[in-house]
Design a protein around this motif. Sequence first.
Motif, short mmCIF file in Angstrom:
data_model
loop_
_atom_site.label_atom_id
_atom_site.label_comp_id
_atom_site.label_asym_id
_atom_site.label_seq_id
_atom_site.Cartn_x
_atom_site.Cartn_y
_atom_site.Cartn_z
N HIS A 65 64.05 28.28 63.80
CA HIS A 65 64.64 29.54 63.36
C HIS A 65 64.41 30.66 64.39
N ASP A 66 65.27 31.66 64.33
CA ASP A 66 65.15 32.86 65.17
C ASP A 66 64.40 33.90 64.34
N VAL A 67 63.20 34.27 64.77
CA VAL A 67 62.31 35.07 63.92
C VAL A 67 61.86 36.33 64.65
N ARG A 68 61.80 37.43 63.90
CA ARG A 68 61.21 38.68 64.37
C ARG A 68 60.15 39.11 63.35
N THR A 69 59.11 39.78 63.83
CA THR A 69 58.04 40.21 62.93
C THR A 69 57.90 41.73 62.95
N ALA A 70 57.55 42.27 61.79
CA ALA A 70 57.22 43.68 61.65
C ALA A 70 55.90 43.77 60.90
N HIS A 71 55.09 44.76 61.24
CA HIS A 71 53.75 44.85 60.66
C HIS A 71 53.60 46.07 59.75
N GLY A 72 54.70 46.46 59.15
CA GLY A 72 54.69 47.56 58.20
C GLY A 72 56.06 47.69 57.56
N GLY A 73 56.12 48.42 56.45
CA GLY A 73 57.38 48.56 55.73
C GLY A 73 58.43 49.32 56.50
N GLN A 74 58.06 50.46 57.08
CA GLN A 74 59.03 51.25 57.84
C GLN A 74 59.51 50.49 59.07
N ALA A 75 58.59 49.78 59.72
CA ALA A 75 58.96 48.97 60.88
C ALA A 75 59.93 47.87 60.47
N ALA A 76 59.75 47.33 59.27
CA ALA A 76 60.65 46.28 58.78
C ALA A 76 62.06 46.82 58.59
N LEU A 77 62.19 48.04 58.07
CA LEU A 77 63.51 48.64 57.88
C LEU A 77 64.20 48.87 59.22
N THR A 78 63.45 49.37 60.19
CA THR A 78 64.01 49.62 61.52
C THR A 78 64.46 48.32 62.17
N LEU A 79 63.61 47.29 62.09
CA LEU A 79 63.92 46.02 62.72
C LEU A 79 65.09 45.33 62.02
N ALA A 80 65.17 45.46 60.71
CA ALA A 80 66.28 44.85 59.98
C ALA A 80 67.61 45.44 60.43
N ASP A 81 67.64 46.73 60.71
CA ASP A 81 68.86 47.39 61.16
C ASP A 81 69.27 46.89 62.55
N GLU A 82 68.27 46.61 63.40
CA GLU A 82 68.56 46.16 64.77
C GLU A 82 68.85 44.67 64.83
N PHE A 83 68.09 43.88 64.08
CA PHE A 83 68.12 42.42 64.19
C PHE A 83 69.19 41.79 63.29
N GLU A 84 69.51 42.43 62.18
CA GLU A 84 70.49 41.94 61.20
C GLU A 84 70.16 40.51 60.76
N PRO A 85 69.01 40.32 60.11
CA PRO A 85 68.59 38.98 59.70
C PRO A 85 69.39 38.46 58.51
N GLU A 86 69.32 37.14 58.32
CA GLU A 86 69.90 36.51 57.13
C GLU A 86 68.88 36.48 56.00
N PHE A 87 67.60 36.34 56.37
CA PHE A 87 66.50 36.31 55.41
C PHE A 87 65.46 37.35 55.81
N ALA A 88 64.84 37.96 54.81
CA ALA A 88 63.70 38.85 55.05
C ALA A 88 62.56 38.40 54.14
N LEU A 89 61.44 38.01 54.76
CA LEU A 89 60.24 37.60 54.02
C LEU A 89 59.29 38.79 54.03
N LEU A 90 59.12 39.43 52.89
CA LEU A 90 58.42 40.71 52.82
C LEU A 90 57.12 40.60 52.03
N ASP A 91 56.02 40.96 52.68
CA ASP A 91 54.75 41.08 51.98
C ASP A 91 54.84 42.26 51.02
N ILE A 92 54.33 42.08 49.81
CA ILE A 92 54.41 43.15 48.82
C ILE A 92 53.42 44.27 49.10
N GLY A 93 52.24 43.94 49.64
CA GLY A 93 51.16 44.92 49.74
C GLY A 93 51.08 45.70 51.02
#
Length: 215
Positions: free
Chosen positions: A121-149
């Motif tokens: 798979h083609d994978v990108r990682t983010a280490h925070g919620g805001q970083a995840a939103l920014t990366l999702a906009d740039e990377f346009e993933p099909e799946f997002a695996l999100l830690d709740i905490g």
Amino acid sequence: IAVKDNGIGLSPPALADVFTMFSQVHDVHARTEGGLGIGLALVQGLVELHGGTIEVFSEGAGRGSEFIVTLPCRTPDTTQPAEGAAPDEGSSTTICRKILVADDNQDAANTLALLLRLAGHDVRTAHGGQAALTLADEFEPEFALLDIGMPDLDGYEVARRLRLTDRGKDLRLVALTGWGQDEDKRRARDAGFDHHLTKPVDPHRLDALLTERGG
């Protein structure tokens, strides 16, 4: 494949739990303990995904350990399908996904990303919620695996905000959490998650989720 060392060894109770996620063997002579106790669980998951097995042997504490990995050997198929023949319905092909992994625990995020990359798979990682939103906009993933905490924006809020975006409507959201009660699953659904996985994540279940038809 056999790997043997002359390290701290394993007692019988430790042998039983050595492949359990977050399990660690304590060495009273060591000053510090490194790692999260997820390496061997990851190895076992990868080996089993390839149809193999892994075993561990030790004569006891202070007497080293031996790990044996057995993998199936495939004989190359030299037969060629007839021209224009339909593919065998029983055959499977690897489905490569674009996946975002978000977890403020960097070791956990990077280890899960490694597991997914090894599966193709083609994978990108983010280490925070805001970083995840920014990366999702740039990377346009099909799946997002999100830690709740996550501390800045928790996984629920990240999921809600992703669902409000144009691409978020089709994005498959997977909640990763240490809590697996019915109320936790309900909260995940209400936030917009498609799936709820309890840590430690079962590699087989995750692989099935990522490769299911229509997933």
